[in-house]
Enzyme design. Structure first.
Site, PDB file in Angstrom:
ATOM      1  N   SER A  15       0.984  -1.273   0.082  1.00 49.88           N
ATOM      2  CA  SER A  15      -0.054  -0.027  -0.286  1.00 49.88           C
ATOM      3  C   SER A  15       0.759   1.154   0.094  1.00 49.88           C
ATOM      4  O   SER A  15       0.582   2.541  -0.170  1.00 49.88           O
ATOM      5  CB  SER A  15      -0.835   0.252   1.609  1.00 49.88           C
ATOM      6  OG  SER A  15      -0.159   0.276   2.335  1.00 49.88           O
ATOM      7  N   TRP A  16       1.867   1.450   0.653  1.00 53.73           N
ATOM      8  CA  TRP A  16       3.012   2.037   0.431  1.00 53.73           C
ATOM      9  C   TRP A  16       3.600   2.561  -0.865  1.00 53.73           C
ATOM     10  O   TRP A  16       3.446   4.040  -0.770  1.00 53.73           O
ATOM     11  CB  TRP A  16       3.401   2.517   1.476  1.00 53.73           C
ATOM     12  CG  TRP A  16       4.659   3.563   2.037  1.00 53.73           C
ATOM     13  CD1 TRP A  16       5.611   3.145   2.368  1.00 53.73           C
ATOM     14  CD2 TRP A  16       4.161   4.930   1.990  1.00 53.73           C
ATOM     15  NE1 TRP A  16       6.253   4.784   2.626  1.00 53.73           N
ATOM     16  CE2 TRP A  16       5.369   5.403   2.848  1.00 53.73           C
ATOM     17  CE3 TRP A  16       3.203   5.966   1.999  1.00 53.73           C
ATOM     18  CZ2 TRP A  16       5.734   7.146   2.436  1.00 53.73           C
ATOM     19  CZ3 TRP A  16       2.317   6.991   2.030  1.00 53.73           C
ATOM     20  CH2 TRP A  16       4.193   8.157   2.420  1.00 53.73           C
ATOM     21  N   LYS A 109       9.196   2.236   6.792  1.00 53.00           N
ATOM     22  CA  LYS A 109       9.057   2.634   9.051  1.00 53.00           C
ATOM     23  C   LYS A 109       9.286   1.399   9.628  1.00 53.00           C
ATOM     24  O   LYS A 109       8.805   0.763  10.444  1.00 53.00           O
ATOM     25  CB  LYS A 109       7.378   3.515   8.099  1.00 53.00           C
ATOM     26  CG  LYS A 109       7.323   4.239   8.119  1.00 53.00           C
ATOM     27  CD  LYS A 109       6.636   5.733   8.133  1.00 53.00           C
ATOM     28  CE  LYS A 109       6.610   6.811   7.565  1.00 53.00           C
ATOM     29  NZ  LYS A 109       5.676   7.550   7.983  1.00 53.00           N
ATOM     30  N   ALA A 143      -0.818   5.684   3.533  1.00 56.25           N
ATOM     31  CA  ALA A 143      -1.491   5.433   2.355  1.00 56.25           C
ATOM     32  C   ALA A 143      -2.407   5.771   1.735  1.00 56.25           C
ATOM     33  O   ALA A 143      -2.744   5.921   0.979  1.00 56.25           O
ATOM     34  CB  ALA A 143      -0.754   3.751   1.834  1.00 56.25           C
ATOM     35  N   LYS A 194       7.407   4.916  16.756  1.00 55.54           N
ATOM     36  CA  LYS A 194       6.360   4.963  16.888  1.00 55.54           C
ATOM     37  C   LYS A 194       5.715   4.105  16.435  1.00 55.54           C
ATOM     38  O   LYS A 194       3.856   4.086  16.968  1.00 55.54           O
ATOM     39  CB  LYS A 194       5.833   6.996  15.806  1.00 55.54           C
ATOM     40  CG  LYS A 194       6.134   6.624  14.630  1.00 55.54           C
ATOM     41  CD  LYS A 194       5.194   5.758  13.923  1.00 55.54           C
ATOM     42  CE  LYS A 194       6.055   5.284  11.900  1.00 55.54           C
ATOM     43  NZ  LYS A 194       4.589   4.253  11.028  1.00 55.54           N
ATOM     44  N   ASN A 259      -0.357  -1.280  12.999  1.00 55.71           N
ATOM     45  CA  ASN A 259       0.232  -1.843  15.152  1.00 55.71           C
ATOM     46  C   ASN A 259      -0.546  -1.106  15.756  1.00 55.71           C
ATOM     47  O   ASN A 259      -0.667  -2.086  16.511  1.00 55.71           O
ATOM     48  CB  ASN A 259       1.148  -0.407  15.386  1.00 55.71           C
ATOM     49  CG  ASN A 259       2.914  -1.150  14.057  1.00 55.71           C
ATOM     50  OD1 ASN A 259       3.532  -1.549  14.109  1.00 55.71           O
ATOM     51  ND2 ASN A 259       2.730  -0.276  12.640  1.00 55.71           N
ATOM     52  N   VAL A 282       2.472  -6.971   7.362  1.00 57.45           N
ATOM     53  CA  VAL A 282       3.299  -6.157   8.393  1.00 57.45           C
ATOM     54  C   VAL A 282       2.758  -5.383   9.399  1.00 57.45           C
ATOM     55  O   VAL A 282       2.666  -3.683   8.642  1.00 57.45           O
ATOM     56  CB  VAL A 282       4.519  -6.182   7.751  1.00 57.45           C
ATOM     57  CG1 VAL A 282       5.456  -6.319   9.121  1.00 57.45           C
ATOM     58  CG2 VAL A 282       5.474  -7.851   7.610  1.00 57.45           C
ATOM     59  N   GLU A 284       5.058  -3.662  11.817  1.00 53.98           N
ATOM     60  CA  GLU A 284       6.529  -3.322  11.710  1.00 53.98           C
ATOM     61  C   GLU A 284       6.614  -3.025  13.614  1.00 53.98           C
ATOM     62  O   GLU A 284       8.294  -3.307  13.729  1.00 53.98           O
ATOM     63  CB  GLU A 284       7.032  -1.961  11.141  1.00 53.98           C
ATOM     64  CG  GLU A 284       7.093  -1.925   9.783  1.00 53.98           C
ATOM     65  CD  GLU A 284       8.141  -3.083   8.769  1.00 53.98           C
ATOM     66  OE1 GLU A 284       8.982  -3.286   9.931  1.00 53.98           O
ATOM     67  OE2 GLU A 284       8.968  -2.236   8.295  1.00 53.98           O
TER      68      GLU A 284
END
Length: 331
Positions: A15-16, A109, A143, A194, A259, A282, A284
Protein backbone atom coordinates in the site's frame (compact mmCIF):
# COMPACT_ATOMS: atom_id res chain seq x y z
CA UNK A 1 20.61 14.52 -9.11
CA UNK A 2 18.32 16.26 -11.59
CA UNK A 3 14.71 15.44 -10.79
CA UNK A 4 13.56 16.79 -14.15
CA UNK A 5 15.55 14.22 -16.12
CA UNK A 6 16.25 11.45 -13.61
CA UNK A 7 14.60 8.07 -14.04
CA UNK A 8 12.80 6.93 -10.89
CA UNK A 9 12.28 3.35 -9.73
CA UNK A 10 10.03 1.98 -6.98
CA UNK A 11 10.87 -1.21 -5.08
CA UNK A 12 7.80 -2.51 -3.26
CA UNK A 13 4.26 -3.44 -4.19
CA UNK A 14 2.28 -2.86 -1.00
CA UNK A 15 0.00 0.00 0.00
CA UNK A 16 2.78 2.49 0.83
CA UNK A 17 4.68 1.72 -2.38
CA UNK A 18 1.44 2.18 -4.31
CA UNK A 19 0.83 5.53 -2.64
CA UNK A 20 4.39 6.60 -3.44
CA UNK A 21 3.92 5.62 -7.09
CA UNK A 22 0.77 7.74 -7.19
CA UNK A 23 2.66 10.71 -5.73
CA UNK A 24 5.54 10.31 -8.17
CA UNK A 25 3.30 10.22 -11.21
CA UNK A 26 2.00 13.66 -10.29
CA UNK A 27 5.48 14.95 -11.18
CA UNK A 28 7.31 12.57 -13.52
CA UNK A 29 6.40 11.21 -16.93
CA UNK A 30 7.04 7.58 -16.09
CA UNK A 31 8.37 5.28 -13.38
CA UNK A 32 10.00 1.86 -13.17
CA UNK A 33 8.17 -0.39 -10.69
CA UNK A 34 9.34 -3.74 -9.35
CA UNK A 35 6.87 -6.61 -8.92
CA UNK A 36 7.93 -10.21 -8.31
CA UNK A 37 5.02 -11.98 -9.97
CA UNK A 38 4.10 -11.84 -13.65
CA UNK A 39 0.47 -12.59 -12.74
CA UNK A 40 0.31 -9.47 -10.55
CA UNK A 41 1.70 -7.35 -13.37
CA UNK A 42 -0.84 -8.76 -15.84
CA UNK A 43 -3.72 -8.07 -13.46
CA UNK A 44 -2.40 -4.55 -12.88
CA UNK A 45 -2.20 -3.84 -16.61
CA UNK A 46 -5.66 -5.26 -17.22
CA UNK A 47 -7.46 -3.51 -14.36
CA UNK A 48 -5.34 -0.31 -14.17
CA UNK A 49 -4.79 -0.70 -10.44
CA UNK A 50 -2.71 -2.68 -7.97
CA UNK A 51 -4.71 -5.91 -7.60
CA UNK A 52 -3.91 -6.27 -3.89
CA UNK A 53 -3.53 -2.79 -2.39
CA UNK A 54 -5.29 0.57 -2.74
CA UNK A 55 -7.42 -0.79 -5.55
CA UNK A 56 -9.32 2.50 -5.74
CA UNK A 57 -6.23 4.23 -7.18
CA UNK A 58 -6.36 4.07 -10.97
CA UNK A 59 -3.07 4.34 -12.88
CA UNK A 60 -2.18 5.18 -16.45
CA UNK A 61 -0.16 2.01 -17.00
CA UNK A 62 1.47 3.47 -20.11
CA UNK A 63 3.53 5.53 -17.63
CA UNK A 64 4.73 2.45 -15.72
CA UNK A 65 7.59 0.21 -16.78
CA UNK A 66 6.91 -2.97 -14.81
CA UNK A 67 10.05 -4.91 -13.84
CA UNK A 68 10.38 -8.45 -12.54
CA UNK A 69 14.17 -8.28 -12.58
CA UNK A 70 15.41 -6.14 -9.69
CA UNK A 71 18.75 -5.35 -11.30
CA UNK A 72 16.97 -4.28 -14.47
CA UNK A 73 15.08 -1.71 -12.42
CA UNK A 74 18.24 -0.60 -10.62
CA UNK A 75 20.25 -0.22 -13.82
CA UNK A 76 17.48 1.78 -15.50
CA UNK A 77 16.82 4.14 -12.57
CA UNK A 78 18.81 7.09 -11.23
CA UNK A 79 16.69 7.52 -8.12
CA UNK A 80 15.26 4.49 -6.30
CA UNK A 81 12.55 4.59 -3.67
CA UNK A 82 12.32 1.52 -1.43
CA UNK A 83 9.02 0.81 0.32
CA UNK A 84 8.97 -2.76 1.62
CA UNK A 85 8.59 -4.27 5.11
CA UNK A 86 11.94 -4.03 6.86
CA UNK A 87 11.89 -7.73 7.79
CA UNK A 88 11.96 -8.63 4.08
CA UNK A 89 14.51 -6.06 2.94
CA UNK A 90 17.61 -8.36 2.95
CA UNK A 91 15.73 -11.00 0.98
CA UNK A 92 14.40 -8.52 -1.57
CA UNK A 93 17.78 -6.85 -2.11
CA UNK A 94 19.73 -10.10 -2.26
CA UNK A 95 21.88 -10.02 -5.40
CA UNK A 96 21.22 -6.33 -6.06
CA UNK A 97 24.01 -4.65 -8.03
CA UNK A 98 25.08 -1.05 -8.50
CA UNK A 99 23.04 0.43 -5.64
CA UNK A 100 26.09 2.43 -4.58
CA UNK A 101 25.81 4.42 -7.81
CA UNK A 102 22.21 5.48 -7.17
CA UNK A 103 20.30 8.00 -5.10
CA UNK A 104 18.07 6.07 -2.72
CA UNK A 105 15.06 7.26 -0.77
CA UNK A 106 13.84 4.92 1.97
CA UNK A 107 10.13 4.68 2.68
CA UNK A 108 10.75 1.72 5.00
CA UNK A 109 9.38 2.62 8.43
CA UNK A 110 11.17 -0.14 10.27
CA UNK A 111 14.51 -1.58 11.30
CA UNK A 112 16.46 -4.44 9.70
CA UNK A 113 15.86 -6.93 12.46
CA UNK A 114 18.66 -9.46 11.98
CA UNK A 115 21.19 -6.64 12.06
CA UNK A 116 19.38 -4.17 14.35
CA UNK A 117 20.31 -1.54 11.78
CA UNK A 118 18.37 1.38 10.38
CA UNK A 119 17.72 1.06 6.65
CA UNK A 120 20.21 3.83 5.88
CA UNK A 121 22.84 2.04 7.98
CA UNK A 122 22.07 -1.27 6.29
CA UNK A 123 22.38 0.17 2.78
CA UNK A 124 25.61 1.91 3.71
CA UNK A 125 27.14 -1.19 5.32
CA UNK A 126 26.14 -3.87 2.83
CA UNK A 127 25.74 -1.98 -0.45
CA UNK A 128 28.27 0.81 0.06
CA UNK A 129 25.65 3.51 -0.52
CA UNK A 130 27.03 6.83 0.68
CA UNK A 131 24.95 8.59 3.33
CA UNK A 132 25.10 11.62 1.05
CA UNK A 133 23.11 9.64 -1.54
CA UNK A 134 20.47 8.50 0.93
CA UNK A 135 17.18 10.02 1.99
CA UNK A 136 14.44 9.02 4.41
CA UNK A 137 10.69 9.52 4.05
CA UNK A 138 9.01 10.41 7.34
CA UNK A 139 5.94 12.07 8.75
CA UNK A 140 2.22 11.45 9.25
CA UNK A 141 1.13 10.16 5.86
CA UNK A 142 -1.06 7.05 5.67
CA UNK A 143 -1.24 5.42 2.26
CA UNK A 144 -5.04 5.20 2.46
CA UNK A 145 -5.37 8.97 2.76
CA UNK A 146 -2.90 9.57 -0.07
CA UNK A 147 -5.11 7.31 -2.21
CA UNK A 148 -8.06 9.58 -1.45
CA UNK A 149 -5.96 12.70 -2.04
CA UNK A 150 -6.50 13.89 1.51
CA UNK A 151 -4.09 16.68 2.44
CA UNK A 152 -0.96 15.04 3.83
CA UNK A 153 2.50 16.13 5.01
CA UNK A 154 5.80 14.40 4.31
CA UNK A 155 9.27 15.10 5.64
CA UNK A 156 12.28 14.12 3.54
CA UNK A 157 15.51 13.79 5.52
CA UNK A 158 19.01 13.76 4.00
CA UNK A 159 22.47 14.70 5.21
CA UNK A 160 21.77 18.22 3.92
CA UNK A 161 18.48 20.08 3.63
CA UNK A 162 19.42 21.13 0.08
CA UNK A 163 19.52 17.50 -1.08
CA UNK A 164 16.37 16.71 0.89
CA UNK A 165 14.57 19.51 -0.91
CA UNK A 166 15.48 17.97 -4.28
CA UNK A 167 13.97 14.65 -3.23
CA UNK A 168 10.94 16.44 -1.80
CA UNK A 169 10.09 17.97 -5.17
CA UNK A 170 9.50 14.48 -6.56
CA UNK A 171 6.58 13.94 -4.19
CA UNK A 172 5.08 17.39 -3.74
CA UNK A 173 1.61 18.07 -5.17
CA UNK A 174 -1.63 19.91 -4.42
CA UNK A 175 -2.44 17.39 -1.71
CA UNK A 176 1.09 16.49 -0.55
CA UNK A 177 3.06 19.14 1.33
CA UNK A 178 6.74 18.36 1.84
CA UNK A 179 9.44 19.69 4.14
CA UNK A 180 13.17 19.05 4.24
CA UNK A 181 15.29 17.85 7.17
CA UNK A 182 18.95 17.03 7.78
CA UNK A 183 18.14 14.44 10.49
CA UNK A 184 18.40 11.00 8.84
CA UNK A 185 19.03 9.06 12.06
CA UNK A 186 16.48 10.86 14.21
CA UNK A 187 13.64 10.58 11.69
CA UNK A 188 14.40 6.91 11.03
CA UNK A 189 14.48 6.02 14.70
CA UNK A 190 11.32 8.04 15.29
CA UNK A 191 9.57 6.03 12.56
CA UNK A 192 10.67 2.81 14.26
CA UNK A 193 9.69 3.89 17.76
CA UNK A 194 6.26 5.25 16.84
CA UNK A 195 5.23 1.80 15.62
CA UNK A 196 6.13 0.25 18.98
CA UNK A 197 4.25 2.98 20.81
CA UNK A 198 1.23 2.51 18.52
CA UNK A 199 1.14 -1.14 19.60
CA UNK A 200 1.06 0.10 23.21
CA UNK A 201 -1.81 2.43 22.31
CA UNK A 202 -3.65 -0.48 20.73
CA UNK A 203 -3.07 -2.71 23.75
CA UNK A 204 -4.50 0.04 25.97
CA UNK A 205 -7.55 0.26 23.72
CA UNK A 206 -7.98 -3.52 23.78
CA UNK A 207 -7.80 -3.44 27.57
CA UNK A 208 -10.51 -0.71 27.59
CA UNK A 209 -8.35 2.09 28.92
CA UNK A 210 -9.95 5.42 28.05
CA UNK A 211 -9.02 8.54 26.14
CA UNK A 212 -7.50 10.17 29.22
CA UNK A 213 -4.96 7.39 29.60
CA UNK A 214 -4.30 7.36 25.85
CA UNK A 215 -3.43 11.06 25.96
CA UNK A 216 -1.01 10.51 28.83
CA UNK A 217 0.53 7.51 27.05
CA UNK A 218 1.25 9.51 23.88
CA UNK A 219 2.53 12.56 25.79
CA UNK A 220 4.94 10.34 27.75
CA UNK A 221 5.85 8.49 24.55
CA UNK A 222 7.15 11.61 22.81
CA UNK A 223 9.36 12.24 25.84
CA UNK A 224 10.61 8.65 25.59
CA UNK A 225 11.29 9.12 21.90
CA UNK A 226 13.21 12.32 22.54
CA UNK A 227 15.39 10.70 25.19
CA UNK A 228 16.31 7.90 22.83
CA UNK A 229 16.98 9.82 19.60
CA UNK A 230 18.89 12.55 21.46
CA UNK A 231 21.10 9.88 23.03
CA UNK A 232 21.68 7.89 19.84
CA UNK A 233 22.18 10.90 17.57
CA UNK A 234 22.59 14.12 19.58
CA UNK A 235 21.86 17.02 17.24
CA UNK A 236 19.49 19.97 17.49
CA UNK A 237 15.96 18.87 16.50
CA UNK A 238 12.40 19.88 17.28
CA UNK A 239 10.72 16.72 18.59
CA UNK A 240 7.33 18.44 18.15
CA UNK A 241 7.78 18.52 14.36
CA UNK A 242 5.53 16.35 12.13
CA UNK A 243 8.29 13.80 11.43
CA UNK A 244 8.38 12.94 15.14
CA UNK A 245 5.28 13.97 17.11
CA UNK A 246 2.99 14.10 14.08
CA UNK A 247 3.85 10.59 12.91
CA UNK A 248 3.59 9.28 16.47
CA UNK A 249 0.12 10.75 16.89
CA UNK A 250 -1.37 9.51 13.63
CA UNK A 251 0.05 6.02 14.13
CA UNK A 252 -1.25 5.86 17.69
CA UNK A 253 -4.75 7.16 16.90
CA UNK A 254 -5.61 6.39 13.28
CA UNK A 255 -8.05 3.73 12.11
CA UNK A 256 -5.54 2.96 9.33
CA UNK A 257 -2.70 2.13 11.74
CA UNK A 258 -1.90 -1.56 11.44
CA UNK A 259 0.35 -1.35 14.53
CA UNK A 260 -2.46 0.06 16.66
CA UNK A 261 -4.81 -2.60 15.26
CA UNK A 262 -2.27 -5.32 16.05
CA UNK A 263 -1.92 -3.97 19.60
CA UNK A 264 -5.68 -3.85 20.06
CA UNK A 265 -5.91 -7.53 19.22
CA UNK A 266 -3.12 -8.33 21.69
CA UNK A 267 -4.95 -6.34 24.37
CA UNK A 268 -8.13 -8.29 23.67
CA UNK A 269 -6.33 -11.56 24.27
CA UNK A 270 -5.12 -12.65 20.84
CA UNK A 271 -1.80 -14.46 20.69
CA UNK A 272 0.91 -12.81 18.61
CA UNK A 273 0.54 -15.45 15.91
CA UNK A 274 -3.25 -15.15 15.78
CA UNK A 275 -3.06 -11.35 15.58
CA UNK A 276 -0.53 -11.53 12.76
CA UNK A 277 -2.67 -13.98 10.81
CA UNK A 278 -5.82 -11.88 11.19
CA UNK A 279 -4.05 -8.62 10.36
CA UNK A 280 -2.63 -10.19 7.18
CA UNK A 281 -0.14 -7.33 6.90
CA UNK A 282 3.20 -6.65 8.56
CA UNK A 283 3.05 -4.74 11.84
CA UNK A 284 6.53 -3.22 11.86
CA UNK A 285 6.36 -2.53 15.58
CA UNK A 286 6.43 -6.24 16.43
CA UNK A 287 9.89 -6.70 14.90
CA UNK A 288 11.07 -3.25 15.96
CA UNK A 289 10.28 -3.95 19.60
CA UNK A 290 12.91 -6.68 19.81
CA UNK A 291 15.50 -4.66 17.88
CA UNK A 292 15.09 -1.52 19.97
CA UNK A 293 15.35 -3.61 23.14
CA UNK A 294 18.66 -4.95 21.81
CA UNK A 295 19.98 -1.55 20.67
CA UNK A 296 19.08 0.00 24.00
CA UNK A 297 21.26 -2.51 25.86
CA UNK A 298 24.10 -0.25 24.74
CA UNK A 299 22.51 3.14 25.46
CA UNK A 300 20.43 2.27 28.55
CA UNK A 301 17.82 4.97 27.90
CA UNK A 302 14.76 4.92 30.17
CA UNK A 303 12.01 3.53 27.89
CA UNK A 304 9.14 2.15 29.98
CA UNK A 305 6.58 2.06 27.14
CA UNK A 306 8.81 0.25 24.66
CA UNK A 307 9.95 -2.13 27.39
CA UNK A 308 6.32 -2.90 28.28
CA UNK A 309 5.53 -3.76 24.66
CA UNK A 310 8.61 -6.00 24.48
CA UNK A 311 7.64 -7.90 27.62
CA UNK A 312 4.10 -8.46 26.33
CA UNK A 313 5.19 -9.61 22.87
CA UNK A 314 8.34 -11.57 23.64
CA UNK A 315 8.30 -12.44 27.34
CA UNK A 316 4.58 -13.26 27.13
CA UNK A 317 3.68 -11.18 30.16
CA UNK A 318 -0.14 -10.80 30.26
CA UNK A 319 -1.08 -7.36 28.86
CA UNK A 320 -3.29 -6.46 31.83
CA UNK A 321 -0.52 -7.25 34.30
CA UNK A 322 2.11 -5.34 32.31
CA UNK A 323 -0.11 -2.27 31.89
CA UNK A 324 -0.89 -2.17 35.59
CA UNK A 325 2.85 -1.81 36.13
CA UNK A 326 3.18 0.72 33.28
CA UNK A 327 0.43 3.01 34.51
CA UNK A 328 2.39 3.68 37.70
CA UNK A 329 5.52 4.55 35.69
CA UNK A 330 3.64 7.14 33.59
CA UNK A 331 2.65 9.28 36.62
Amino acid sequence: MNIKTSKVGVIGSGSWATAIAKMLLENVNEINWFFRKESTIEQFKQNKHNPRYLREVEFDTSKINFCQDLNCLINNSDIIIIAVPSAYLPQILEGADNLSEKYILSGVKGIVTDENLLVAEYLNKYFNVSYDNLGVLAGPCHAEEVAREKLSYLTVACTTEERAEKFARLLRSEYIFTTASDDIWGTEYAAVLKNIIAIAAGVAHGLRYGDNFHAVLVSRAIQEMKRFVDTVHPISRDIKAPAYLGDLMVTSYSQFSRNRTFGTMIGKGYSVKAAQLELNMVAEGYYASKSIQKVNEKYKVEMPICEAVYRILYDKVPPAKEFTRLTKKLC
